[in-house]
Design an enzyme around this catalytic site. Structure first.
Site, PDB file in Angstrom:
ATOM      1  N   ASP A  10     129.988 -25.844  62.776  1.00  0.00           N
ATOM      2  CA  ASP A  10     130.386 -26.638  61.612  1.00  0.00           C
ATOM      3  C   ASP A  10     129.290 -26.716  60.553  1.00  0.00           C
ATOM      4  O   ASP A  10     129.500 -27.284  59.486  1.00  0.00           O
ATOM      5  CB  ASP A  10     130.781 -28.059  62.040  1.00  0.00           C
ATOM      6  CG  ASP A  10     132.037 -28.076  62.886  1.00  0.00           C
ATOM      7  OD1 ASP A  10     132.908 -27.194  62.697  1.00  0.00           O
ATOM      8  OD2 ASP A  10     132.159 -28.967  63.741  1.00  0.00           O
ATOM      9  N   CYS A  11     128.132 -26.155  60.833  1.00  0.00           N
ATOM     10  CA  CYS A  11     126.976 -26.221  59.932  1.00  0.00           C
ATOM     11  C   CYS A  11     126.827 -24.904  59.179  1.00  0.00           C
ATOM     12  O   CYS A  11     126.719 -23.835  59.790  1.00  0.00           O
ATOM     13  CB  CYS A  11     125.719 -26.511  60.744  1.00  0.00           C
ATOM     14  SG  CYS A  11     124.183 -26.341  59.808  1.00  0.00           S
ATOM     15  N   GLY A  12     126.798 -24.964  57.844  1.00  0.00           N
ATOM     16  CA  GLY A  12     126.647 -23.769  57.028  1.00  0.00           C
ATOM     17  C   GLY A  12     125.353 -23.029  57.301  1.00  0.00           C
ATOM     18  O   GLY A  12     125.337 -21.792  57.367  1.00  0.00           O
TER      19      GLY A  12
END
Length: 142
Positions: A10-12
């Site tokens: 979920d983390c870019g």
């Protein structure tokens, strides 16, 4: 070369690091630490190998760090690690392990320090900003 990435999909930044690793030709072992969790010895070993403290690895944005009282300067390393084991989201990411070392790869271009082979140039992050320019040089600040 073996590559391990402690990853949050979920983390870019974590996604960008994974893309860089794969584009460089590596098949990393992906540890989704929000699912697997952490152990105290594992965190201590990773932080020691990366040369960082639990305070430096503490994720303060989009995490319960402040509400748990962990952002105060007097909170001990032991308390931080215990909280990270209980709440895996408190560990900033991604942490990458290769034969060249261990790093908390924020910003995502820091992973290049751990990779003998880089992706083909140019290479962009998912937001379109360059990590590697058209001449194969690392972009400052990426």
């Amino acid at each position: 070369m073996d590559v391990v990435i402690h990853h949050n999909p979920d983390c870019g930044t974590s996604r960008n690091v994974l893309r860089i690793i794969e584009a460089a030709g590596y098949a990393p072992f992906v540890v989704e630490y929000l699912k697997t969790g952490w152990s105290e010895p594992q965190l201590r070993a990773l932080f020691a190998a990366a040369g960082i403290s639990a305070r430096e690895a503490l994720r303060t944005s989009k995490s319960p760090a402040e509400e748990l009282g962990l952002t105060a300067e007097d909170v001990s390393e032991k308390t931080l690690i215990k909280a990270m084991v209980e709440h895996p989201i408190l560990v900033n990411r991604p942490i990458v392990v290769t034969e060249k070392g261990v790093k908390l790869c924020r910003p995502s271009g820091l992973v290049l320090d751990l990779l003998p082979n880089w992706p083909p140039a140019p290479f962009e992050k998912e937001d379109g900003s360059l990590v590697i320019d058209a001449d194969g040089n690392r972009v400052a600040g990426a």
